[in-house]
Scaffold this active site. Structure first.
Site, PDB file in Angstrom:
ATOM      1  N   GLU A 100       3.317  -6.194   8.409  1.00  0.00           N
ATOM      2  CA  GLU A 100       3.488  -4.971   8.087  1.00  0.00           C
ATOM      3  C   GLU A 100       4.990  -3.956   8.592  1.00  0.00           C
ATOM      4  O   GLU A 100       6.216  -3.452   8.362  1.00  0.00           O
ATOM      5  CB  GLU A 100       2.917  -3.548   7.978  1.00  0.00           C
ATOM      6  CG  GLU A 100       2.607  -2.523   7.966  1.00  0.00           C
ATOM      7  CD  GLU A 100       1.570  -1.577   8.337  1.00  0.00           C
ATOM      8  OE1 GLU A 100       0.403  -1.833   8.321  1.00  0.00           O
ATOM      9  OE2 GLU A 100       2.427  -0.410   8.414  1.00  0.00           O
TER      10      GLU A 100
ATOM     11  N   ASN B 132      -6.497  -4.255  11.436  1.00  0.00           N
ATOM     12  CA  ASN B 132      -7.467  -2.845  11.573  1.00  0.00           C
ATOM     13  C   ASN B 132      -8.495  -3.951  12.175  1.00  0.00           C
ATOM     14  O   ASN B 132      -9.568  -3.158  12.571  1.00  0.00           O
ATOM     15  CB  ASN B 132      -7.145  -2.119   9.999  1.00  0.00           C
ATOM     16  CG  ASN B 132      -7.445  -2.468   8.677  1.00  0.00           C
ATOM     17  OD1 ASN B 132      -9.570  -2.908   9.108  1.00  0.00           O
ATOM     18  ND2 ASN B 132      -7.956  -3.674   8.356  1.00  0.00           N
TER      19      ASN B 132
ATOM     20  N   CYS C  18       0.706  -1.087  -0.030  1.00  0.00           N
ATOM     21  CA  CYS C  18       0.095  -0.045   0.221  1.00  0.00           C
ATOM     22  C   CYS C  18       1.210   1.143   0.051  1.00  0.00           C
ATOM     23  O   CYS C  18       2.072   1.528   0.679  1.00  0.00           O
ATOM     24  CB  CYS C  18      -0.994  -0.512   1.764  1.00  0.00           C
ATOM     25  SG  CYS C  18      -1.703   1.228   1.607  1.00  0.00           S
TER      26      CYS C  18
HETATM   27  S1  SF4 Z   1      -5.440  -0.182   5.819  1.00  0.00           S
HETATM   28 FE1  SF4 Z   1      -3.405  -0.604   4.793  1.00  0.00          FE
HETATM   29  S2  SF4 Z   1      -3.662  -1.075   3.210  1.00  0.00           S
HETATM   30 FE2  SF4 Z   1      -5.777   0.451   3.566  1.00  0.00          FE
HETATM   31  S3  SF4 Z   1      -5.532   2.225   3.195  1.00  0.00           S
HETATM   32 FE3  SF4 Z   1      -4.563   1.731   5.622  1.00  0.00          FE
HETATM   33  S4  SF4 Z   1      -2.567   1.019   5.218  1.00  0.00           S
HETATM   34 FE4  SF4 Z   1      -3.411   0.978   2.932  1.00  0.00          FE
END
Ligand code: SF4
Length: 318
Positions: A129, A228, A99
């Site tokens: 990550e 997340n 990303c």
């Molecule tokens: S959750 Fe991860 S993949 Fe999605 S925008 Fe944020 S940094 Fe990028």
């Protein structure tokens, strides 16, 4: 049927980085045919991975598992510098689906290092990550802290030459506590110019906070290894919704635990497709007389371009 209100958090689900990573695999399959190798789950969602596997993607954990003569894609989480270097040494076709917001943190770390600063990274040990970001610099140049307590235990080279960076998918509130502890112990430490926690993580957490006071239970659609998504469960609990649960899809819902609930919040982590949200809504509709209320706290229109090699027609570029 009993009445029940479903509060749908918005934004939820796919972010621009996940969307781009999936597109990269699909375009690579169109361009080079199957199989295309993907190092690590392209995004942390079994449903997405299985769909891509059915189209011809082969998921591996290490580059050693890929043949030299097939393309390899690096996942959205990013990879240590040694991985693209090894692919280049083997003259493989490698496409980086990291990303751009993770790459931004990689660049930040490299810039600080060039200026002679040692880095402290706020993140979760073992997450791809974190492995990728720490692997941008030689061992010892990035120190990891996971908690406020870890800050007290840090052993830095020079307290006057420090900067901190963070994983992109952390809890906004917990990270602020750790950053405060770092600043209290090392007043000279440089903070990121712009928050490293990405817009998608921030927006999804804010939406959960907005619905938490109205709901008896919260379901977060996401994978157990999705950072997340796990943070959304924690944010739901911290905002007062004691029953906040991670579910991969409708079959994971514990209906007995929801008995008596009159209002349920639904959100999805950044790697969970909307199909799974619809599946969960349909499962509620089969059991309750459902009213759906959408609670929108932000709008998102961010889009990231795929790498140039996949924008070129077949036959153009490597
Ligand atoms: S959750 Fe991860 S993949 Fe999605 S925008 Fe944020 S940094 Fe990028």
């Amino acid at each position: 049927m009993e009445p029940l209100t479903l509060y749908l958090a918005a934004p939820r689900g796919f972010c621009a980085g996940v969307d781009r990573a999936i597109k990269i695999v699909e375009l690579a399959l169109q361009k080079w045919g199957a199989p295309v190798y993907v190092r690590h789950e392209i995004v942390h969602n079994r449903y997405v991975v299985d769909e891509l596997r059915a189209k011809g993607a082969v998921f591996v954990e290490e580059l050693d598992e890929c043949p030299d003569d097939r393309p390899v894609i690096f996942s959205a989480h990013g990879v240590p510098k040694s991985v693209p270097e090894a692919a280049a040494a083997r003259q493989m076709i490698a496409v980086d689906a990291t990303c751009p917001l993770v790459t931004k943190v990689h660049n930040e770390a490299a810039r600080h290092s060039e200026n002679g600063l040692q880095m402290v990274m706020i993140g979760h040990q073992g997450h791809p990550e974190v492995i990728g970001t720490m692997g941008q610099l030689p061992p010892g140049e990035v120190l990891l802290v996971e908690t406020v307590e870890d800050v007290a235990r840090l052993n830095v080279r020079d307290p006057l030459k420090l900067a901190y960076i963070t994983q992109t998918t952390l809890s906004v509130d917990d990270t602020a506590d750790i950053a405060r502890a770092l600043q209290a112990r090392f007043p000279a430490i440089l903070a990121p110019a712009h928050d490293d926690i990405c817009y998608a993580t921030t927006n999804r957490q804010a939406a959960v906070k907005a619905i938490a006071p109205r709901i008896d239970a919260l379901l977060v659609i996401g994978a157990p290894n999705s950072s997340n998504s796990k943070r959304l469960v924690e944010v739901g609990k911290a905002a007062g919704c004691a029953y906040s649960q991670l579910v991969q899809r409708a079959t994971d819902i514990d209906w007995r635990a929801l008995s008596g609930a009159k209002s349920v919040g639904v959100t999805a982590g950044a790697s969970a497709p909307e199909t799974l949200v619809n599946e969960v809504i349909d499962a509620f509709r089969a059991r309750y007389q459902v009213a759906v209320e959408r609670v929108e706290t932000a709008t998102e229109d961010i889009e990231f371009k795929v790498p140039r090699v996949l924008r070129e027609p077949i036959g153009g570029g490597a």
